[in-house]
Motif scaffolding. Structure first.
Motif, PDB file in Angstrom:
ATOM      1  N   ILE A   1       0.849  -1.204   0.000  1.00 41.65           N
ATOM      2  CA  ILE A   1       0.000   0.000   0.000  1.00 41.65           C
ATOM      3  C   ILE A   1       0.885   1.255   0.000  1.00 41.65           C
ATOM      4  CG2 ILE A   1      -1.571   1.367   1.439  1.00 41.65           C
ATOM      5  CD1 ILE A   1      -2.901  -1.207   2.331  1.00 41.65           C
ATOM      6  N   ILE A   2       1.941   1.212   0.818  1.00 41.29           N
ATOM      7  CA  ILE A   2       2.829   2.387   0.917  1.00 41.29           C
ATOM      8  C   ILE A   2       3.546   2.612  -0.420  1.00 41.29           C
ATOM      9  CG2 ILE A   2       4.796   3.393   2.143  1.00 41.29           C
ATOM     10  CD1 ILE A   2       4.001   1.545   4.546  1.00 41.29           C
ATOM     11  N   ARG A   3       3.988   1.523  -1.044  1.00 45.48           N
ATOM     12  CA  ARG A   3       4.694   1.668  -2.334  1.00 45.48           C
ATOM     13  C   ARG A   3       3.754   2.234  -3.390  1.00 45.48           C
ATOM     14  NH1 ARG A   3       9.673  -0.018  -1.574  1.00 45.48           N
ATOM     15  NH2 ARG A   3       9.979  -1.732  -0.119  1.00 45.48           N
ATOM     16  N   ASP A   4       2.509   1.751  -3.377  1.00 44.16           N
ATOM     17  CA  ASP A   4       1.563   2.219  -4.388  1.00 44.16           C
ATOM     18  C   ASP A   4       1.212   3.696  -4.163  1.00 44.16           C
ATOM     19  OD1 ASP A   4      -0.281   1.580  -6.616  1.00 44.16           O
ATOM     20  OD2 ASP A   4      -1.790   2.200  -5.142  1.00 44.16           O
ATOM     21  N   ALA A   5       0.955   4.071  -2.911  1.00 45.72           N
ATOM     22  CA  ALA A   5       0.629   5.483  -2.617  1.00 45.72           C
ATOM     23  C   ALA A   5       1.806   6.377  -3.003  1.00 45.72           C
ATOM     24  CB  ALA A   5       0.293   5.647  -1.131  1.00 45.72           C
ATOM     25  N   SER A   6       3.038   5.891  -2.767  1.00 47.33           N
ATOM     26  CA  SER A   6       4.227   6.677  -3.124  1.00 47.33           C
ATOM     27  C   SER A   6       4.304   6.843  -4.629  1.00 47.33           C
ATOM     28  CB  SER A   6       5.509   5.997  -2.642  1.00 47.33           C
ATOM     29  OG  SER A   6       5.441   5.720  -1.273  1.00 47.33           O
ATOM     30  N   ALA A   7       4.104   5.722  -5.361  1.00 43.07           N
ATOM     31  CA  ALA A   7       4.225   5.780  -6.818  1.00 43.07           C
ATOM     32  C   ALA A   7       3.255   6.805  -7.394  1.00 43.07           C
ATOM     33  CB  ALA A   7       3.959   4.394  -7.412  1.00 43.07           C
ATOM     34  N   ARG A   8       2.029   6.821  -6.864  1.00 46.09           N
ATOM     35  CA  ARG A   8       1.032   7.781  -7.382  1.00 46.09           C
ATOM     36  C   ARG A   8       1.470   9.218  -7.129  1.00 46.09           C
ATOM     37  NH1 ARG A   8      -4.924   5.497  -6.674  1.00 46.09           N
ATOM     38  NH2 ARG A   8      -4.451   3.287  -6.730  1.00 46.09           N
ATOM     39  N   ALA A   9       1.906   9.499  -5.907  1.00 50.27           N
ATOM     40  CA  ALA A   9       2.276  10.890  -5.583  1.00 50.27           C
ATOM     41  C   ALA A   9       3.543  11.292  -6.334  1.00 50.27           C
ATOM     42  CB  ALA A   9       2.470  11.042  -4.074  1.00 50.27           C
TER      43      ALA A   9
ATOM     44  N   LEU B   1      11.018   6.530   1.394  1.00 46.84           N
ATOM     45  CA  LEU B   1      12.363   6.981   1.002  1.00 46.84           C
ATOM     46  C   LEU B   1      12.932   6.090  -0.108  1.00 46.84           C
ATOM     47  CD1 LEU B   1      13.935   7.812   4.471  1.00 46.84           C
ATOM     48  CD2 LEU B   1      13.343   9.430   2.657  1.00 46.84           C
ATOM     49  N   GLU B   2      12.757   4.787   0.050  1.00 47.51           N
ATOM     50  CA  GLU B   2      13.237   3.864  -0.997  1.00 47.51           C
ATOM     51  C   GLU B   2      12.635   4.229  -2.348  1.00 47.51           C
ATOM     52  OE1 GLU B   2      13.721  -0.204   1.631  1.00 47.51           O
ATOM     53  OE2 GLU B   2      12.285  -0.210  -0.017  1.00 47.51           O
ATOM     54  N   GLU B   3      11.332   4.500  -2.351  1.00 48.27           N
ATOM     55  CA  GLU B   3      10.647   4.816  -3.616  1.00 48.27           C
ATOM     56  C   GLU B   3      11.156   6.137  -4.196  1.00 48.27           C
ATOM     57  OE1 GLU B   3       8.432   2.846  -5.283  1.00 48.27           O
ATOM     58  OE2 GLU B   3       8.861   1.302  -3.791  1.00 48.27           O
ATOM     59  N   VAL B   4      11.371   7.119  -3.339  1.00 48.42           N
ATOM     60  CA  VAL B   4      11.868   8.431  -3.817  1.00 48.42           C
ATOM     61  C   VAL B   4      13.264   8.264  -4.405  1.00 48.42           C
ATOM     62  CG1 VAL B   4      12.623  10.742  -3.113  1.00 48.42           C
ATOM     63  CG2 VAL B   4      10.486   9.802  -2.196  1.00 48.42           C
TER      64      VAL B   4
ATOM     65  N   GLN C   1      24.814   6.643  -0.017  1.00 53.96           N
ATOM     66  CA  GLN C   1      24.818   5.376   0.737  1.00 53.96           C
ATOM     67  C   GLN C   1      23.379   4.876   0.953  1.00 53.96           C
ATOM     68  OE1 GLN C   1      27.281   5.739   4.222  1.00 53.96           O
ATOM     69  NE2 GLN C   1      27.152   3.537   4.678  1.00 53.96           N
ATOM     70  N   ALA C   2      22.453   5.823   1.148  1.00 55.42           N
ATOM     71  CA  ALA C   2      21.050   5.438   1.382  1.00 55.42           C
ATOM     72  C   ALA C   2      20.456   4.746   0.155  1.00 55.42           C
ATOM     73  CB  ALA C   2      20.221   6.668   1.741  1.00 55.42           C
ATOM     74  N   ARG C   3      20.996   5.056  -1.014  1.00 61.85           N
ATOM     75  CA  ARG C   3      20.514   4.447  -2.258  1.00 61.85           C
ATOM     76  C   ARG C   3      20.987   3.001  -2.433  1.00 61.85           C
ATOM     77  NH1 ARG C   3      18.658   8.203  -5.646  1.00 61.85           N
ATOM     78  NH2 ARG C   3      19.821  10.122  -5.843  1.00 61.85           N
ATOM     79  N   SER C   4      21.945   2.589  -1.599  1.00 60.34           N
ATOM     80  CA  SER C   4      22.626   1.308  -1.862  1.00 60.34           C
ATOM     81  C   SER C   4      21.699   0.101  -1.717  1.00 60.34           C
ATOM     82  CB  SER C   4      23.795   1.146  -0.891  1.00 60.34           C
ATOM     83  OG  SER C   4      23.255   0.993   0.417  1.00 60.34           O
ATOM     84  N   GLY C   5      20.503   0.319  -1.134  1.00 67.37           N
ATOM     85  CA  GLY C   5      19.579  -0.807  -0.977  1.00 67.37           C
ATOM     86  C   GLY C   5      19.779  -1.549   0.338  1.00 67.37           C
ATOM     87  N   ASP C   6      20.683  -1.031   1.178  1.00 71.94           N
ATOM     88  CA  ASP C   6      20.919  -1.658   2.480  1.00 71.94           C
ATOM     89  C   ASP C   6      19.817  -1.209   3.451  1.00 71.94           C
ATOM     90  OD1 ASP C   6      21.740  -2.404   4.956  1.00 71.94           O
ATOM     91  OD2 ASP C   6      23.767  -1.576   4.801  1.00 71.94           O
TER      92      ASP C   6
END
Ligand code: HEM
Length: 421
Positions: free
Chosen positions: A116-124, A382-385, A276-281
């Protein structure tokens, strides 16, 4: 009666003006002059307020379950959240509600809400302007409102969700509107009547949702509240569930959106941390969230009125005193956080802080029940952004603090320039 700790001698009006205009400076100045514990007097409050920040004192304060809530909470919140709100109940009534409302927010249950969070993020995020400066805070508010409507209220129908999104969005905006407050102060009640009309429509929509969840429960929090049973075997009435849903909205929407806006503000100003935050860790992203909530505590104060004396570390405060931790001061103690003003998420990986040195969610029997939800939501958004955009700050100066109701919020809404990756 013992004397209260020393504090500024300026008039309550001046202390309030300083707190409102430059809260961090106000806190730091007082710490420098008076130490970890000092007494302030705000205009409109009948009693002084003791601010504390050392872990031993915070532990002693939050460790006593019998203390009362701070003054003023009923007055400001009751019209919106209703009298049976978890935020407003005390004693046995409060504990019985907490017992049934905590389990739905357990960390492991939260994973179910990730899609749900990923979908709401994608829309915004699909609506973000490309290559020009804009404020991200409104976009974060839209995501967190959508997530609450789906994961907490369980509104699956798109049209009903859109209507509630619009109505709740304008109700929430009105609660922070200076213009509305000034109009009402000068006796213009028309805007208030329009708000009450909106509130009635919201109530009707919520009661219809609650009835639907009783018929066919789902995975959302409302469905769990509908099925909740107190120790005496009774359940929550529809009216109470309505109050608790509005409570979760009021406590969980603006706070999480603001936490996200602050995190993005810090990340764009620390490009190596952003990389570093982008690294997927996942562990590092969790640490980013914790460090942001440390350095930009969204809720600056969460106090209690003492019902029994507070005696710890040579401090002695009588019953009846209003006491609050000052989150900023608790979070910037060099003993616990070397170079306390630096944004350094890795400190949470190598040496996680002890309970009472990191208190963005308060503590004890009133500690935020939505903390696992907020932390998951912040990390996933944050991951989605970061997966979609390269981000740069729109200006050179760091964001100032504005107060929105009980929160510390970025004054200009965190202005960034985003380009697709
Ligand atoms: C970054 C986001 C958030 C922050 C910084 C935050 C912070 C806080 C703080 C400081 C308190 C008061 C604790 C005390 O008095 O000791 C609180 C209480 C509460 N929060 Fe949160 N919160 C956040 C997100 C949420 C979310 C997402 C929800 C639910 C959806 C939520 C629901 C509540 C409730 C119901 C209470 C009242 C608990 C009680 O009185 O027993 N919060 N929160």
């Amino acid at each position: 009666m013992s004397a209260l700790p020393a504090g500024p001698a300026a008039s309550p009006a001046l202390q309030t003006a300083r707190w409102l205009a430059r809260p961090i400076r106000f806190l730091e100045d007082n710490r420098r002059r008076y130490g970890d514990t000092f007494t302030v007097m705000f205009k409109g409050f009948r009693t002084p307020l003791v601010m504390v920040s050392s872990p031993a004192v915070v532990r002693a304060l939050y460790g006593e379950p019998g203390h009362a809530m701070p003054p003023g909470r009923q007055l400001t919140l009751k019209p919106l959240v209703g009298a049976r709100s978890l935020l407003l109940l005390e004693g046995a009534e409060h504990l019985s509600r907490r017992k049934v409302m905590l389990p739905p927010f357990r960390g492991d249950r939260m994973r179910a809400y990730e899609p749900i969070i990923r979908d709401a993020s994608a829309r915004a995020l699909s609506e973000w302007p490309v290559g020009r400066a804009f404020a991200v805070h409104p976009s974060m508010q839209s995501i967190t409102l959508d997530v609450i409507l789906r994961a907490v209220f369980g509104v699956a129908d798109e049209a009903r969700r859109a209507r509630l999104h619009a109505l709740l969005g304008s109700l929430l905006a009105a609660t922070t509107s200076m213009s509305l407050q000034v109009q009402v102060l000068f006796g213009r009640m028309a805007p208030l009547a329009a708000l009450q009309e909106q509130a009635r429509e919201i109530d009707a929509l919520l009661l219809a949702e609650i009835a639907a969840r009783r018929e066919a429960p789902g995975e959302d929090i409302c469905s769990l509240l509908v099925q909740a049973v107190f120790e005496d075997g009774s359940g929550m009435s529809d009216g109470e569930i309505r109050d608790q849903l509005m409570t979760l909205l009021m406590a969980g929407h603006e706070t999480t959106a603001t936490g996200l806006a602050w995190t993005l503000d810090l990340l764009v100003r620390y490009p190596s941390v952003l990389e570093q935050a982008r690294s997927g860790d996942e562990a590092f992203l969790r640490a980013v969230v914790s460090e942001s909530l440390r350095l930009r505590p969204v809720v600056p104060l969460a106090g209690r009125r003492l019902t029994v004396p507070l005696e710890v570390d040579g401090l002695s405060l009588p019953a009846g005193t209003d006491v609050t931790p000052a989150m900023w001061l608790a979070h910037t103690r060099a003993e616990e956080y070397p170079e306390p003003y630096a944004f350094r998420p890795s400190r949470f990986l190598s040496n996680p802080p002890s309970t009472y040195t990191w208190i963005p969610f308060g503590g004890g029997v009133r500690r935020c029940i939505g903390a696992p939800f907020a932390e998951l939501e912040m990390r996933v958004v944050l991951e989605e952004v970061l997966a979609r955009f390269d981000l740069h700050p729109a200006g050179r100066g760091a964001e100032g603090i504005a107060r929105r109701n009980v929160t510390f919020s970025p004054r200009h809404g965190t202005r960034v320039v985003a380009t697709p990756r």
